[in-house]
Motif scaffolding. Sequence first.
Motif, short mmCIF file in Angstrom:
data_model
loop_
_atom_site.label_atom_id
_atom_site.label_comp_id
_atom_site.label_asym_id
_atom_site.label_seq_id
_atom_site.Cartn_x
_atom_site.Cartn_y
_atom_site.Cartn_z
N GLU A 277 5.80 -3.39 8.58
CA GLU A 277 5.64 -4.57 7.85
C GLU A 277 4.21 -5.28 7.92
O GLU A 277 3.57 -5.59 6.94
N ALA A 278 3.83 -5.24 9.03
CA ALA A 278 2.33 -5.88 9.41
C ALA A 278 1.34 -4.93 8.76
O ALA A 278 0.46 -5.39 8.25
N ARG A 279 1.44 -3.63 8.86
CA ARG A 279 1.03 -2.75 8.54
C ARG A 279 0.73 -2.59 6.86
O ARG A 279 -0.59 -2.68 6.26
N LYS A 280 2.01 -3.03 6.18
CA LYS A 280 1.97 -3.13 4.91
C LYS A 280 1.30 -4.48 4.28
O LYS A 280 0.48 -4.46 3.25
N ALA A 281 1.36 -5.52 5.06
CA ALA A 281 0.66 -6.66 4.48
C ALA A 281 -0.79 -6.71 4.76
O ALA A 281 -1.48 -6.93 3.83
N ALA A 282 -1.31 -6.06 5.79
CA ALA A 282 -2.67 -5.73 5.94
C ALA A 282 -3.44 -4.86 4.93
O ALA A 282 -4.39 -5.20 4.49
N GLN A 283 -2.36 -3.97 4.49
CA GLN A 283 -3.04 -2.94 3.37
C GLN A 283 -2.99 -3.81 1.90
O GLN A 283 -3.90 -3.41 1.29
N ALA A 284 -2.08 -4.56 1.92
CA ALA A 284 -2.00 -5.34 0.43
C ALA A 284 -3.02 -6.47 0.65
O ALA A 284 -3.61 -6.76 -0.40
N VAL A 285 -3.54 -7.16 1.69
CA VAL A 285 -4.67 -7.98 1.71
C VAL A 285 -5.97 -7.27 1.33
O VAL A 285 -6.81 -7.46 0.81
N SER A 286 -5.96 -5.98 2.00
CA SER A 286 -7.46 -5.19 1.88
C SER A 286 -7.46 -4.88 0.44
O SER A 286 -8.63 -4.50 0.15
N LYS A 287 -6.37 -4.47 -0.35
CA LYS A 287 -6.51 -4.11 -1.59
C LYS A 287 -6.60 -5.29 -2.55
O LYS A 287 -7.13 -5.09 -3.90
#
Length: 260
Positions: free
Chosen positions: A249-259
Amino acid sequence: MQKFTIGKHTFEVPELREGDELHATGPNAARAVVDALQDALAEIGRVTNDPHLSPAGKDAKARPLREGIILGIAAIARMAKDDATEADRRDAELTQVPQLHPAAAAVATEDGEARAWWRNLPVEERSKIMQALQDDPAAAQKYERLQLALLRSPVPLPDLEVKHIGELWKQTQRLDNPAEALAIDSLHRAHDWSERVLGHVAGIASIAVGLNRAEILDTLVAAGGPALEGAGVFGFDAATIAQGVRVVEARKAAQAVSKA
Protein backbone atom coordinates in the motif's frame (compact mmCIF):
# COMPACT_ATOMS: atom_id res chain seq x y z
CA MET A 1 1.89 -44.03 2.12
CA GLN A 2 1.11 -42.11 -1.05
CA LYS A 3 4.07 -40.76 -2.99
CA PHE A 4 4.05 -37.61 -5.12
CA THR A 5 6.78 -36.45 -7.50
CA ILE A 6 7.17 -32.89 -8.76
CA GLY A 7 10.24 -32.41 -10.93
CA LYS A 8 13.22 -33.48 -8.86
CA HIS A 9 11.24 -33.33 -5.64
CA THR A 10 9.27 -36.14 -3.97
CA PHE A 11 7.21 -36.35 -0.82
CA GLU A 12 4.94 -38.86 0.87
CA VAL A 13 1.75 -38.53 2.87
CA PRO A 14 -0.43 -41.19 4.53
CA GLU A 15 -3.07 -42.70 2.29
CA LEU A 16 -6.44 -41.02 2.58
CA ARG A 17 -9.04 -43.39 4.00
CA GLU A 18 -11.57 -44.72 1.56
CA GLY A 19 -14.68 -42.57 1.69
CA ASP A 20 -13.04 -39.63 3.48
CA GLU A 21 -13.29 -37.39 0.42
CA LEU A 22 -16.88 -38.34 -0.40
CA HIS A 23 -18.17 -34.91 0.69
CA ALA A 24 -14.85 -33.03 0.65
CA THR A 25 -13.48 -30.78 -2.07
CA GLY A 26 -9.93 -30.34 -0.82
CA PRO A 27 -8.26 -33.65 -1.75
CA ASN A 28 -9.03 -33.53 -5.47
CA ALA A 29 -8.04 -29.87 -5.57
CA ALA A 30 -4.75 -30.67 -3.83
CA ARG A 31 -4.00 -33.42 -6.36
CA ALA A 32 -4.76 -31.01 -9.18
CA VAL A 33 -2.29 -28.49 -7.74
CA VAL A 34 0.44 -31.15 -7.74
CA ASP A 35 -0.11 -31.59 -11.49
CA ALA A 36 -0.35 -27.84 -12.04
CA LEU A 37 2.99 -27.19 -10.35
CA GLN A 38 4.60 -29.99 -12.34
CA ASP A 39 3.34 -28.42 -15.58
CA ALA A 40 4.32 -24.90 -14.49
CA LEU A 41 7.87 -25.92 -13.62
CA ALA A 42 8.23 -27.68 -16.96
CA GLU A 43 7.05 -24.57 -18.80
CA ILE A 44 9.28 -22.29 -16.73
CA GLY A 45 12.20 -24.58 -17.54
CA ARG A 46 11.48 -24.33 -21.28
CA VAL A 47 11.40 -20.55 -21.08
CA THR A 48 14.55 -20.15 -19.00
CA ASN A 49 16.45 -22.56 -21.27
CA ASP A 50 15.35 -20.89 -24.49
CA PRO A 51 18.59 -19.82 -26.23
CA HIS A 52 16.74 -17.24 -28.30
CA LEU A 53 15.72 -15.17 -25.30
CA SER A 54 17.85 -12.68 -23.40
CA PRO A 55 17.97 -12.88 -19.58
CA ALA A 56 15.47 -10.01 -19.41
CA GLY A 57 13.25 -11.70 -21.98
CA LYS A 58 13.36 -14.97 -20.08
CA ASP A 59 12.36 -13.25 -16.85
CA ALA A 60 9.56 -11.31 -18.54
CA LYS A 61 8.13 -14.46 -20.07
CA ALA A 62 8.59 -16.66 -17.01
CA ARG A 63 7.30 -14.22 -14.39
CA PRO A 64 3.59 -14.65 -15.23
CA LEU A 65 4.07 -18.43 -15.00
CA ARG A 66 5.83 -18.11 -11.65
CA GLU A 67 3.28 -15.74 -10.19
CA GLY A 68 0.35 -17.69 -11.64
CA ILE A 69 1.27 -20.98 -9.95
CA ILE A 70 1.94 -19.22 -6.64
CA LEU A 71 -1.51 -17.63 -6.78
CA GLY A 72 -3.10 -20.95 -7.76
CA ILE A 73 -1.55 -22.82 -4.85
CA ALA A 74 -2.62 -20.17 -2.34
CA ALA A 75 -6.17 -19.97 -3.72
CA ILE A 76 -6.58 -23.74 -3.50
CA ALA A 77 -5.18 -23.71 0.04
CA ARG A 78 -7.87 -21.19 0.95
CA MET A 79 -10.55 -23.31 -0.68
CA ALA A 80 -9.37 -26.47 1.09
CA LYS A 81 -10.16 -24.80 4.42
CA ASP A 82 -13.84 -24.98 3.48
CA ASP A 83 -13.84 -28.68 4.39
CA ALA A 84 -12.80 -27.86 7.95
CA THR A 85 -15.30 -25.00 8.10
CA GLU A 86 -18.10 -27.30 6.98
CA ALA A 87 -17.04 -29.96 9.48
CA ASP A 88 -17.08 -27.40 12.30
CA ARG A 89 -20.50 -26.12 11.21
CA ARG A 90 -22.00 -29.60 11.15
CA ASP A 91 -20.41 -30.51 14.47
CA ALA A 92 -21.80 -27.36 16.10
CA GLU A 93 -25.24 -28.16 14.71
CA LEU A 94 -25.03 -31.77 15.90
CA THR A 95 -23.89 -30.95 19.43
CA GLN A 96 -25.80 -27.73 20.07
CA VAL A 97 -27.79 -27.47 23.28
CA PRO A 98 -31.54 -26.96 22.69
CA GLN A 99 -32.40 -23.47 23.88
CA LEU A 100 -35.46 -22.49 25.83
CA HIS A 101 -38.38 -20.80 24.11
CA PRO A 102 -38.83 -17.31 25.59
CA ALA A 103 -42.37 -18.22 26.65
CA ALA A 104 -41.35 -21.45 28.43
CA ALA A 105 -41.38 -19.91 31.91
CA ALA A 106 -42.19 -23.18 33.68
CA VAL A 107 -39.27 -24.97 32.05
CA ALA A 108 -36.97 -22.05 32.92
CA THR A 109 -38.04 -22.40 36.54
CA GLU A 110 -37.29 -26.13 36.45
CA ASP A 111 -33.87 -25.35 34.97
CA GLY A 112 -33.14 -22.97 37.83
CA GLU A 113 -34.19 -25.56 40.40
CA ALA A 114 -31.97 -28.19 38.74
CA ARG A 115 -28.97 -25.84 38.83
CA ALA A 116 -29.61 -25.06 42.49
CA TRP A 117 -29.89 -28.79 43.27
CA TRP A 118 -26.56 -29.39 41.51
CA ARG A 119 -24.83 -26.60 43.40
CA ASN A 120 -26.04 -27.98 46.74
CA LEU A 121 -24.74 -31.50 46.05
CA PRO A 122 -21.52 -32.50 47.82
CA VAL A 123 -18.49 -32.50 45.54
CA GLU A 124 -18.27 -36.29 45.81
CA GLU A 125 -21.81 -36.73 44.51
CA ARG A 126 -21.24 -34.37 41.61
CA SER A 127 -18.07 -36.28 40.73
CA LYS A 128 -19.99 -39.58 40.75
CA ILE A 129 -22.60 -38.20 38.37
CA MET A 130 -19.96 -36.87 35.99
CA GLN A 131 -18.14 -40.20 36.07
CA ALA A 132 -21.40 -42.00 35.29
CA LEU A 133 -22.05 -39.66 32.38
CA GLN A 134 -18.62 -40.49 31.03
CA ASP A 135 -18.77 -44.26 31.50
CA ASP A 136 -22.42 -45.25 31.18
CA PRO A 137 -24.47 -44.36 28.07
CA ALA A 138 -27.66 -44.91 30.07
CA ALA A 139 -26.62 -42.15 32.47
CA ALA A 140 -26.76 -39.62 29.64
CA GLN A 141 -30.48 -40.24 29.29
CA LYS A 142 -31.04 -40.33 33.04
CA TYR A 143 -29.34 -36.99 33.62
CA GLU A 144 -30.25 -35.31 30.34
CA ARG A 145 -32.55 -32.83 32.06
CA LEU A 146 -29.79 -31.82 34.47
CA GLN A 147 -27.26 -31.39 31.67
CA LEU A 148 -29.64 -29.16 29.74
CA ALA A 149 -30.29 -26.99 32.79
CA LEU A 150 -26.59 -26.49 33.44
CA LEU A 151 -25.62 -25.90 29.82
CA ARG A 152 -28.33 -23.37 29.00
CA SER A 153 -27.96 -21.24 32.10
CA PRO A 154 -28.83 -17.61 31.25
CA VAL A 155 -25.68 -16.63 33.14
CA PRO A 156 -22.62 -18.53 31.81
CA LEU A 157 -21.21 -20.94 34.37
CA PRO A 158 -17.44 -20.91 33.86
CA ASP A 159 -16.37 -23.63 36.26
CA LEU A 160 -14.58 -26.77 35.10
CA GLU A 161 -17.46 -29.06 36.07
CA VAL A 162 -19.87 -27.41 33.65
CA LYS A 163 -17.21 -27.33 30.95
CA HIS A 164 -16.71 -31.06 31.44
CA ILE A 165 -20.46 -31.70 31.30
CA GLY A 166 -20.54 -29.73 28.04
CA GLU A 167 -17.91 -32.05 26.56
CA LEU A 168 -19.86 -35.09 27.76
CA TRP A 169 -23.02 -33.66 26.16
CA LYS A 170 -21.21 -33.37 22.84
CA GLN A 171 -19.87 -36.90 23.20
CA THR A 172 -23.38 -38.22 23.78
CA GLN A 173 -24.81 -36.41 20.75
CA ARG A 174 -22.09 -37.91 18.56
CA LEU A 175 -22.74 -41.39 19.95
CA ASP A 176 -26.45 -40.97 19.32
CA ASN A 177 -25.84 -39.84 15.72
CA PRO A 178 -22.96 -42.08 14.53
CA ALA A 179 -23.43 -41.55 10.79
CA GLU A 180 -23.20 -37.77 11.07
CA ALA A 181 -20.33 -38.00 13.55
CA LEU A 182 -18.39 -40.23 11.15
CA ALA A 183 -19.08 -37.86 8.24
CA ILE A 184 -17.74 -34.95 10.30
CA ASP A 185 -14.61 -36.90 11.22
CA SER A 186 -14.12 -37.77 7.53
CA LEU A 187 -14.27 -34.09 6.58
CA HIS A 188 -11.66 -33.26 9.20
CA ARG A 189 -9.36 -36.02 7.97
CA ALA A 190 -9.81 -34.92 4.35
CA HIS A 191 -8.94 -31.36 5.31
CA ASP A 192 -5.84 -32.45 7.23
CA TRP A 193 -4.70 -34.57 4.26
CA SER A 194 -5.22 -31.72 1.80
CA GLU A 195 -3.39 -29.29 4.07
CA ARG A 196 -0.44 -31.65 4.34
CA VAL A 197 -0.21 -32.13 0.56
CA LEU A 198 -0.57 -28.41 -0.10
CA GLY A 199 2.11 -27.63 2.47
CA HIS A 200 4.56 -29.86 0.58
CA VAL A 201 3.54 -28.33 -2.76
CA ALA A 202 4.00 -24.78 -1.45
CA GLY A 203 7.40 -25.72 -0.05
CA ILE A 204 8.54 -27.10 -3.40
CA ALA A 205 7.16 -24.09 -5.24
CA SER A 206 9.03 -21.73 -2.90
CA ILE A 207 12.28 -23.43 -3.85
CA ALA A 208 11.70 -24.16 -7.52
CA VAL A 209 9.64 -21.46 -9.23
CA GLY A 210 12.32 -18.77 -9.12
CA LEU A 211 10.75 -16.22 -6.77
CA ASN A 212 12.17 -15.35 -3.37
CA ARG A 213 9.94 -15.08 -0.29
CA ALA A 214 9.54 -11.32 -0.58
CA GLU A 215 8.44 -11.68 -4.20
CA ILE A 216 6.03 -14.47 -3.28
CA LEU A 217 4.45 -12.33 -0.57
CA ASP A 218 4.27 -9.31 -2.90
CA THR A 219 2.52 -11.46 -5.50
CA LEU A 220 -0.07 -12.68 -3.00
CA VAL A 221 -0.69 -9.24 -1.53
CA ALA A 222 -1.07 -7.64 -4.95
CA ALA A 223 -3.66 -10.27 -5.93
CA GLY A 224 -5.61 -10.06 -2.66
CA GLY A 225 -8.80 -12.12 -2.30
CA PRO A 226 -8.58 -15.91 -1.93
CA ALA A 227 -4.89 -15.97 -2.84
CA LEU A 228 -3.99 -13.64 0.02
CA GLU A 229 -6.32 -15.54 2.37
CA GLY A 230 -4.36 -18.70 1.53
CA ALA A 231 -0.94 -17.09 1.99
CA GLY A 232 -0.39 -19.08 5.18
CA VAL A 233 0.34 -22.19 3.09
CA PHE A 234 3.69 -20.58 2.22
CA GLY A 235 4.53 -20.19 5.89
CA PHE A 236 3.61 -16.53 6.25
CA ASP A 237 2.08 -15.68 9.62
CA ALA A 238 -0.58 -13.01 10.15
CA ALA A 239 1.94 -10.36 11.22
CA THR A 240 4.12 -10.92 8.15
CA ILE A 241 1.10 -10.78 5.84
CA ALA A 242 -0.12 -7.56 7.48
CA GLN A 243 3.32 -6.01 7.07
CA GLY A 244 3.38 -7.10 3.43
CA VAL A 245 0.03 -5.42 2.86
CA ARG A 246 1.33 -2.18 4.42
CA VAL A 247 4.46 -2.26 2.26
CA VAL A 248 2.48 -2.74 -0.96
CA GLU A 249 0.00 0.00 0.00
CA ALA A 250 2.86 2.39 0.79
CA ARG A 251 4.49 1.56 -2.54
CA LYS A 252 1.24 2.29 -4.39
CA ALA A 253 0.80 5.57 -2.52
CA ALA A 254 4.35 6.64 -3.40
CA GLN A 255 3.79 5.77 -7.06
CA ALA A 256 0.57 7.79 -7.10
CA VAL A 257 2.37 10.81 -5.66
CA SER A 258 5.18 10.54 -8.19
CA LYS A 259 2.67 10.53 -11.05
CA ALA A 260 0.74 13.51 -9.71
